[in-house]
Design an enzyme around this catalytic site. Structure first.
Site, PDB file in Angstrom:
ATOM      1  N   CYS A 129     -47.667 117.689 -38.212  1.00 42.29           N
ATOM      2  CA  CYS A 129     -47.801 116.563 -38.768  1.00 42.29           C
ATOM      3  C   CYS A 129     -48.234 115.399 -38.525  1.00 42.29           C
ATOM      4  O   CYS A 129     -48.866 114.806 -39.310  1.00 42.29           O
ATOM      5  CB  CYS A 129     -45.665 115.379 -38.753  1.00 42.29           C
ATOM      6  SG  CYS A 129     -45.703 114.977 -37.523  1.00 42.29           S
ATOM      7  N   CYS A 171     -48.866 115.179 -32.813  1.00 38.84           N
ATOM      8  CA  CYS A 171     -48.203 116.445 -33.900  1.00 38.84           C
ATOM      9  C   CYS A 171     -48.665 117.957 -34.090  1.00 38.84           C
ATOM     10  O   CYS A 171     -49.664 117.235 -34.729  1.00 38.84           O
ATOM     11  CB  CYS A 171     -46.660 116.324 -34.212  1.00 38.84           C
ATOM     12  SG  CYS A 171     -45.984 117.284 -35.146  1.00 38.84           S
ATOM     13  N   CYS A 225     -40.650 115.124 -37.236  1.00 44.15           N
ATOM     14  CA  CYS A 225     -40.614 116.636 -38.057  1.00 44.15           C
ATOM     15  C   CYS A 225     -40.226 117.695 -36.982  1.00 44.15           C
ATOM     16  O   CYS A 225     -40.332 118.288 -38.196  1.00 44.15           O
ATOM     17  CB  CYS A 225     -42.382 117.136 -38.421  1.00 44.15           C
ATOM     18  SG  CYS A 225     -42.777 117.861 -36.679  1.00 44.15           S
ATOM     19  N   CYS A 232     -40.956 115.754 -31.250  1.00 45.50           N
ATOM     20  CA  CYS A 232     -41.823 115.237 -32.484  1.00 45.50           C
ATOM     21  C   CYS A 232     -40.753 114.208 -33.144  1.00 45.50           C
ATOM     22  O   CYS A 232     -39.826 114.770 -33.738  1.00 45.50           O
ATOM     23  CB  CYS A 232     -42.968 115.767 -33.293  1.00 45.50           C
ATOM     24  SG  CYS A 232     -43.206 114.435 -34.410  1.00 45.50           S
ATOM     25  N   ASP A 277     -43.464 107.803 -24.049  1.00 45.30           N
ATOM     26  CA  ASP A 277     -42.676 107.172 -23.920  1.00 45.30           C
ATOM     27  C   ASP A 277     -41.521 107.081 -25.224  1.00 45.30           C
ATOM     28  O   ASP A 277     -40.234 106.756 -25.355  1.00 45.30           O
ATOM     29  CB  ASP A 277     -42.430 105.917 -23.320  1.00 45.30           C
ATOM     30  CG  ASP A 277     -43.295 106.197 -21.943  1.00 45.30           C
ATOM     31  OD1 ASP A 277     -42.876 107.279 -21.206  1.00 45.30           O
ATOM     32  OD2 ASP A 277     -42.874 105.465 -20.973  1.00 45.30           O
ATOM     33  N   GLU A 316     -30.790 108.346 -21.879  1.00 40.91           N
ATOM     34  CA  GLU A 316     -31.057 110.081 -21.527  1.00 40.91           C
ATOM     35  C   GLU A 316     -29.680 109.536 -19.728  1.00 40.91           C
ATOM     36  O   GLU A 316     -30.024 109.030 -18.762  1.00 40.91           O
ATOM     37  CB  GLU A 316     -31.986 110.241 -20.781  1.00 40.91           C
ATOM     38  CG  GLU A 316     -32.609 110.576 -22.534  1.00 40.91           C
ATOM     39  CD  GLU A 316     -33.678 111.626 -21.647  1.00 40.91           C
ATOM     40  OE1 GLU A 316     -34.311 112.270 -22.183  1.00 40.91           O
ATOM     41  OE2 GLU A 316     -34.906 110.751 -21.151  1.00 40.91           O
ATOM     42  N   ASP A 345     -35.504 104.261 -23.650  1.00 38.40           N
ATOM     43  CA  ASP A 345     -36.654 105.938 -22.828  1.00 38.40           C
ATOM     44  C   ASP A 345     -36.863 105.156 -20.820  1.00 38.40           C
ATOM     45  O   ASP A 345     -37.761 103.984 -21.006  1.00 38.40           O
ATOM     46  CB  ASP A 345     -37.720 105.990 -23.082  1.00 38.40           C
ATOM     47  CG  ASP A 345     -38.339 107.700 -22.508  1.00 38.40           C
ATOM     48  OD1 ASP A 345     -37.316 108.530 -21.983  1.00 38.40           O
ATOM     49  OD2 ASP A 345     -39.298 107.333 -21.929  1.00 38.40           O
TER      50      ASP A 345
END
Length: 361
Positions: free
Chosen positions: A338, A335, A319, A316, A345, A263, A179
């Site tokens: 969870c 999150c 989950c 997340c 990052d 990405e 990332d």
């Protein structure tokens, strides 16, 4: 596989004068052909490479343009070929309309096999002679083209195009998600963090001082020209430091991992943010990814590009919960499902890796 290697060269004073003449002739040929094709297009006509080459031959025979025969004809013909490529890229939507060249921009001239000789690490150009080149690597094949260039800082470089098979890196069986960011140049899915050295910030004081001195001098004067070269040297040093860092980081990643996921960022869109444009340009996201791309091809590794609209930061990785909004000011979040704490990052890097290896649908 076609590869390009660039080396620093040191022409003598006589060779520098001759190269200046070659650069000027090549630049004139480009600008003349560009004007010829632009005017023809305005009149509803199209001129291709063959027609512009024939027109150049006729131009050389006119009394007022006899000076075009003072240098090798090969760089002039290559200038026409490069212009043809530029127009091809423009009509294909890959580039903007070709621009006229200035003598204050980077100067270059390209030679093909008929106009240079390379034997036993000795490079000789037509009507230039043997060049003193600082060879920093060895290669076995013969170069197909040689491009000699002069930067705004007054440094000369020789670029060789060769047909070689690069040595592949050993397989490690490892994969990684990457990332890219501003606070950290890259965050890997294994938790590793690569610092953003912010080279623009490092050199901006020195650059501002040099540019301030340049602005106080009369444009076109000798002092102005000497100061312009000083400014160009700071820019070149900044650029070289950035490229060196990116090369080291990307080579290390390619060496350690067989599959690398990133990405597919829209860098052109990102730099429209006037508050972050300077920092995004300094981090060089586009060059980082392009370096990973060609090094993976060279070294027998795989690069996977994830769709730019994939919610890597808001999702997340444990989950699969996707947050409704995630402003850039949020660097850590929990999150709701969870209850796992996430570094923004690192969470994005893990999502990128999960998507690449097929753990995310």
């Amino acid at each position: 596989m076609k590869v390009r290697y660039t080396f620093r060269c040191y022409p003598t004073d006589t060779q520098a004068q001759e190269l200046s003449r070659v650069f000027g002739h090549t630049r004139f040929t480009w600008n003349w052909a560009l004007r010829l094709r632009t005017d023809a297009w305005a009149n509803g006509e199209r001129i291709n490479y063959n027609q512009s080459s024939a027109a150049l031959t006729a131009l050389k025979k006119t009394p007022e343009h006899q000076w075009l025969n003072e240098v090798s004809c090969v760089p002039l013909q290559q200038s026409l070929r490069n212009l043809q490529t530029a127009f091809g890229n423009f009509f294909a939507g890959r580039a903007k309309y070709p621009r006229f060249k200035s003598k204050r921009d980077r100067q270059s001239a390209e030679y093909t096999t008929s106009a240079f000789k390379y034997t036993n690490s000795v490079l000789s150009l037509a009507k230039i002679g043997k060049l003193k080149v600082r060879w920093s690597r060895s290669f076995t094949s013969q170069p197909t083209t040689v491009t000699i260039s002069k930067t705004g800082a007054g440094r000369y470089y020789v670029s060789l195009v060769l047909d070689e098979t690069p040595q592949t890196f050993a397989k490690t069986g490892e994969s990684i998600g990457v990332d890219l960011g501003i606070n950290r140049l890259a965050t890997l899915s294994n938790g590793e963090r690569i610092a953003n050295l912010r080279f623009t910030r490092k050199y901006e004081t020195k650059l501002a001082k040099a540019q301030k001195s340049l602005s106080r001098k009369t444009k076109g004067s000798g002092r102005w020209n000497r100061q312009r070269i000083k400014v160009a040297k700071v820019h070149e040093k900044l650029s070289n430091a950035r490229v060196d860092h990116l090369n080291k980081v990307t080579t290390d990643i390619v060496r350690r991992f067989d599959v690398i996921a990133v990405e597919d960022l829209n860098v052109r869109g990102l730099v429209r943010n006037r508050k972050l444009a300077k920092h995004i340009s300094d981090a060089s996201f586009g060059r980082f990814v392009s370096m990973l791309d060609y090094k993976c091809v060279w070294r027998g590794k795989a690069l996977v590009k994830i769709d730019r609209f994939f919610p890597s930061s808001k999702r997340c990785w444990c989950c699969g919960y996707v947050a409704q909004a995630m402003p850039l000011t949020v660097r850590n979040w929990q999150c709701p499902d969870c209850k796992r704490e996430h570094d923004r990052d690192e969470n994005a890097a893990k999502n990128i890796w999960n998507f690449a290896v097929g753990l995310t649908v």
